[in-house]
Design an enzyme around this catalytic site. Structure first.
Site, PDB file in Angstrom:
ATOM      1  N   ASP A 237    -113.499  88.968 -34.108  1.00 44.39           N
ATOM      2  CA  ASP A 237    -114.023  89.722 -32.631  1.00 44.39           C
ATOM      3  C   ASP A 237    -113.732  88.768 -31.539  1.00 44.39           C
ATOM      4  O   ASP A 237    -114.014  87.561 -31.827  1.00 44.39           O
ATOM      5  CB  ASP A 237    -115.111  90.705 -32.906  1.00 44.39           C
ATOM      6  CG  ASP A 237    -115.322  91.766 -31.713  1.00 44.39           C
ATOM      7  OD1 ASP A 237    -114.479  91.717 -30.930  1.00 44.39           O
ATOM      8  OD2 ASP A 237    -116.010  92.573 -31.999  1.00 44.39           O
TER       9      ASP A 237
HETATM   10  C1  NOJ Z   1    -115.537  93.428 -28.410  1.00 42.78           C
HETATM   11  C2  NOJ Z   1    -115.570  94.459 -29.417  1.00 42.78           C
HETATM   12  O1  NOJ Z   1    -116.733  94.387 -30.200  1.00 42.78           O
HETATM   13  C3  NOJ Z   1    -114.088  94.948 -30.312  1.00 42.78           C
HETATM   14  O2  NOJ Z   1    -114.753  96.259 -30.752  1.00 42.78           O
HETATM   15  C4  NOJ Z   1    -113.001  95.102 -29.294  1.00 42.78           C
HETATM   16  O3  NOJ Z   1    -111.929  95.470 -30.091  1.00 42.78           O
HETATM   17  C5  NOJ Z   1    -112.712  93.631 -28.713  1.00 42.78           C
HETATM   18  N1  NOJ Z   1    -114.100  93.209 -27.954  1.00 42.78           N
HETATM   19  C6  NOJ Z   1    -111.678  93.452 -27.830  1.00 42.78           C
HETATM   20  O4  NOJ Z   1    -111.851  94.321 -26.700  1.00 42.78           O
END
Ligand code: NOJ
Length: 745
Positions: free
Chosen positions: A280
């Site tokens: 993530d």
């Molecule tokens: C952080 C988030 O936790 C995740 O769900 C998301 O896909 C990513 N950012 C990318 O934007």
């Protein structure tokens, strides 16, 4: 699951090419394939991550040319997609196409209900169809992957991201995870022009954040990890998902993004996952802040060796993997394996055959926001509305009476989409006012008063609202959370209606007019005072662009309410973490007694839900007859039928969601007091009755034992056929079999 190399003819055809590429790549080019950056070229209308808007197009173009970027995320658009892809396939040495991804959580341009709301439909096919529509729009906008579904099981309603998931029950999460994966990826192979790669996220236990505090530590038994939080990931993998996103949190002391047991031993070793794992947003870099890695280089080493194949945004892999391989801290075999996984997925998506898939602007115009998607958004919206209370059959409302629509969401369009709606068309958002006016026979009978802001009072608002209420036959109060109050980093301490709105409801209710509450919410709320005591209460979540029409469909009776709560609404905030499937304890409290000493309960409130998981009314009057079973013994190799007669005594047609729960009375580890095992939807005309029957087999009755394996133990089981997790008709049966069976799942 088919092995990835066999999963599409495209992937099969390119097997040799992939090996040749790996043979020809420099260390930097290999690290480049594992480098995922934010798209600085294409359209991102609003920031959704800390560094959004800070990307440098010239720098990223240069990196693509040098073969140092494998994927880009959060940009959409066919024409610009072609231009970026061109840099990779025409100007880079090895001409490997880029993979484009985006956070499309509940629709790209056509915005559907938030996933939690849609989960209330308990309708896997609906979830599959909205994911399909989102995939069609994405694929036509030169995007190949979505960062959905989120399959984190909701355990604590203070945590803001429950809005992105399927609620608190494991079975419902499993079923909807599979449906959404099927929807995104389609059934014709990933190289189908309408398919996008699904990404199950966030592995794992992200939603178990202690205290509901976003990004917080999690700490739990292996039984809870494997029994509650991992199954939806397994269901996603079994459904064919070829991407997994690792989580921000640590799990029992080991950060998820550096967790070899989770990302390699279980995901690969036990489940046979063959796609790629991506971090993530900077979660691999955050191993340093966790106190798990010494510095960025150490973080890259730990995350990569644990099984995170692709690094999101931080650039850590590009910077450190070549050096780590040269020093022997990362093996070349591990590097090649990660690159192979990424290239295999690119091949499976058909990118080696047509790197420009999805870049035709004409097709984009025809598909994106298509009429049939809008109709689907309205259907999904009305099927997600949950009716909690309906005293004296106040609902459905008569279309020919004076209605005062009051509250911050009465005419609002800024809070209909819900969080994670990035590329919608603002002009298509339907407010409640617009939906009501379109449905009413005489729209001039509708009056509007905001009465209050979302979190701050409105000058003179209450007086105006009270006057509007006095002049009306019935009051509809549209209150609750703004869409910025749930989603990422939106944890709350008190899951209540904001104070200024509560004050508004108290004042309006004091007029004595009949009151309908329309709750807008991304989580369960603890309802109080005049909100709780209103004549009718309806949960409307954030229903997407068709919100006003979808709510009107239900409120005026053109569509009977058919959804059920996927999360329990507690009496009080302080009950969190809360889910219906908690254990009995050694001193179970009797929920019918107001006070009982020395029992597992609070002083102020029973530890039950005000409105439990599975709860929801229809416009009918449904009664459950006694359980019917031909035997009370389930043989080890057999099945048992459990049925009940369901009758609609009401005067309107009704849909009923009939639920099957069990409780394993005696086991080698204590078990939930109730656990959902199946559900069926029926439609009953007034006076109609139908026998609903379920079949259970022993494999559905197991649990994760002390040895971390799935066990099935013989003995006595309670069973309920029920309208929700706190009701129903009950019986028991005995599972006959060997002393205990471990099946090694
Ligand atoms: C952080 C988030 O936790 C995740 O769900 C998301 O896909 C990513 N950012 C990318 O934007």
């Amino acid at each position: 699951m088919p092995a990835i190399a066999e999963s599409t003819p495209a992937a099969q055809r390119h097997r040799q090419r992939i090996e040749d590429l790996i043979g020809a790549m420099t260390l930097e080019e290999k690290a480049g394939q594992l480098n995922l950056l934010a798209d600085p070229f294409r359209w991102l209308p609003k920031a959704v991550n800390p560094l959004d808007g800070q990307g440098n197009p010239a720098r990223v173009t240069a990196l693509i040319r040098e073969g140092k970027v494998g994927s880009l995320f959060n940009g959409v658009g066919a024409e610009a997609g072609r231009r970026i892809q061109q840099v990779a396939v025409e100007e880079s040495r090895l001409k490997i196409p880029l993979l484009f991804a985006a956070d499309v959580i509940h629709g790209m341009t056509t915005i559907f209900p938030v996933p939690l709301g849609e989960a209330a439909s308990f309708d896997p096919d609906l979830c599959r169809r909205t994911a399909r529509a989102a995939a069609r729009e994405l694929a036509a906008s030169a995007v190949h992957q979505t960062y959905a579904p989120m399959v984190d099981v909701a355990r604590d309603q203070r945590w803001g991201r429950n809005v992105e998931g399927a609620g608190e029950d494991v079975l419902l999460n499993n079923v909807l995870a599979a449906a959404r994966v099927h929807g995104f990826q389609g059934d014709k192979g990933l190289d189908d022009p309408e398919a996008v790669l699904a990404t199950a996220k966030h592995m794992a236990a992200y939603s178990a954040a202690i205290g509901g505090v976003e990004y917080n530590t999690t700490d739990m038994s292996e039984q809870t990890l494997r029994g509650v939080f991992l199954p939806p990931f397994r269901a996603s993998v079994d459904a064919g998902a070829l991407a997994i996103m690792s989580a921000f949190n640590d799990v029992n002391g080991v950060p998820a993004s550096g967790n070899r047991k989770l990302l390699t031993d279980i995901l690969r070793g036990e489940w046979g996952f063959e796609g790629f794992v991506l971090s993530d947003y900077t979660s691999e870099q955050e191993l340093v802040a966790h106190g798990f890695a010494e510095d960025a280089r150490d973080a890259a080493r730990l995350a990569f060796n644990a099984g995170v194949d692709v690094s999101m945004v931080s650039g850590l892999y590009l910077e450190h993997l070549p050096g780590l391989v040269r020093s022997g801290e990362v093996s070349m075999a591990r590097l090649d394996e990660a690159v192979r996984r990424v290239l295999n997925v690119k091949a499976a998506l058909g990118l080696f055959d047509d790197p420009y898939r999805g870049t035709d602007p004409e097709r984009e115009r025809a598909v994106v926001g298509a009429r049939q998607h809008v109709e689907l958004a309205r259907e999904a919206g009305r099927k997600s509305v949950v009716l909690l209370k309906n005293d004296n059959s106040l609902l459905p409302l008569n279309k020919r009476q004076k209605i005062a629509l009051i509250g911050p969401f009465a005419d609002d369009v800024d809070n209909v989409w819900g969080p994670w709606s990035i590329w919608g068309m603002p002009e298509r958002r339907v407010s409640l006012e617009a939906g009501f006016r379109a449905a009413m026979d005489d729209p001039s009978l509708l009056s509007i008063a905001r009465g209050s802001g979302i979190e701050a009072p409105l000058n003179g608002g209450i007086e105006q609202a009270v006057a509007a209420a006095r002049a009306a036959d019935v009051v509809v109060l549209a209150i609750g959370e703004g869409q910025q109050m749930s989603g990422e980093a939106q944890s709350r301490t008190e899951i209540v209606v904001p104070a200024p709105q509560q004050a508004l409801v108290e004042a309006v209710a004091a007029t004595g007019k009949p009151v309908v509450i329309l709750l807008r919410n991304g989580r369960a709320l603890a309802l109080e005072g005049a909100v709780k005591n209103a004549h009718a209460i309806v949960v409307t979540w954030f229903l997407g662009e068709q919100m006003g029409n979808a709510v009107a469909d239900v409120i005026f009776g053109d569509h009977g309410p058919s959804a059920r709560l996927p999360i329990s609404f507690p009496h009080r905030s302080g009950q969190q973490p809360y889910s219906y499937d908690r254990k009995t304890t050694g001193r179970p409290a009797n929920p019918d007694l107001a006070q009982e000493e020395y029992k597992a309960r609070y002083r102020e409130t029973p530890n039950t839900a005000l409105y439990p998981f599975g709860f929801g009314l229809s416009y009918g009057d449904i009664v459950y007859g006694p359980i019917q079973m031909e035997t009370d013994q389930l043989q080890w190799t057999g099945t048992i039928e459990i049925a009940a007669m369901i009758t609609n005594r009401g005067r309107r047609e009704a849909e009923e969601l009939v639920q099957l729960y069990i409780h394993d009375r005696v086991a080698s580890l204590t078990q939930p007091g109730r656990l959902l095992k199946d559900f069926k939807r029926i439609r009953l005309r007034p006076g109609q009755q139908e026998k609903v029957s379920f079949t259970l087999n022993p494999r559905q009755l197991g649990f994760i034992g002390a040895d971390e394996a799935y066990r099935i133990e013989p003995g006595l089981f309670d069973v309920w056929v029920a309208p929700h997790a706190q009701g129903g008709v009950a019986s028991t049966f005995r599972l006959i079999g060997p002393p205990s069976i471990t099946d090694g799942r």
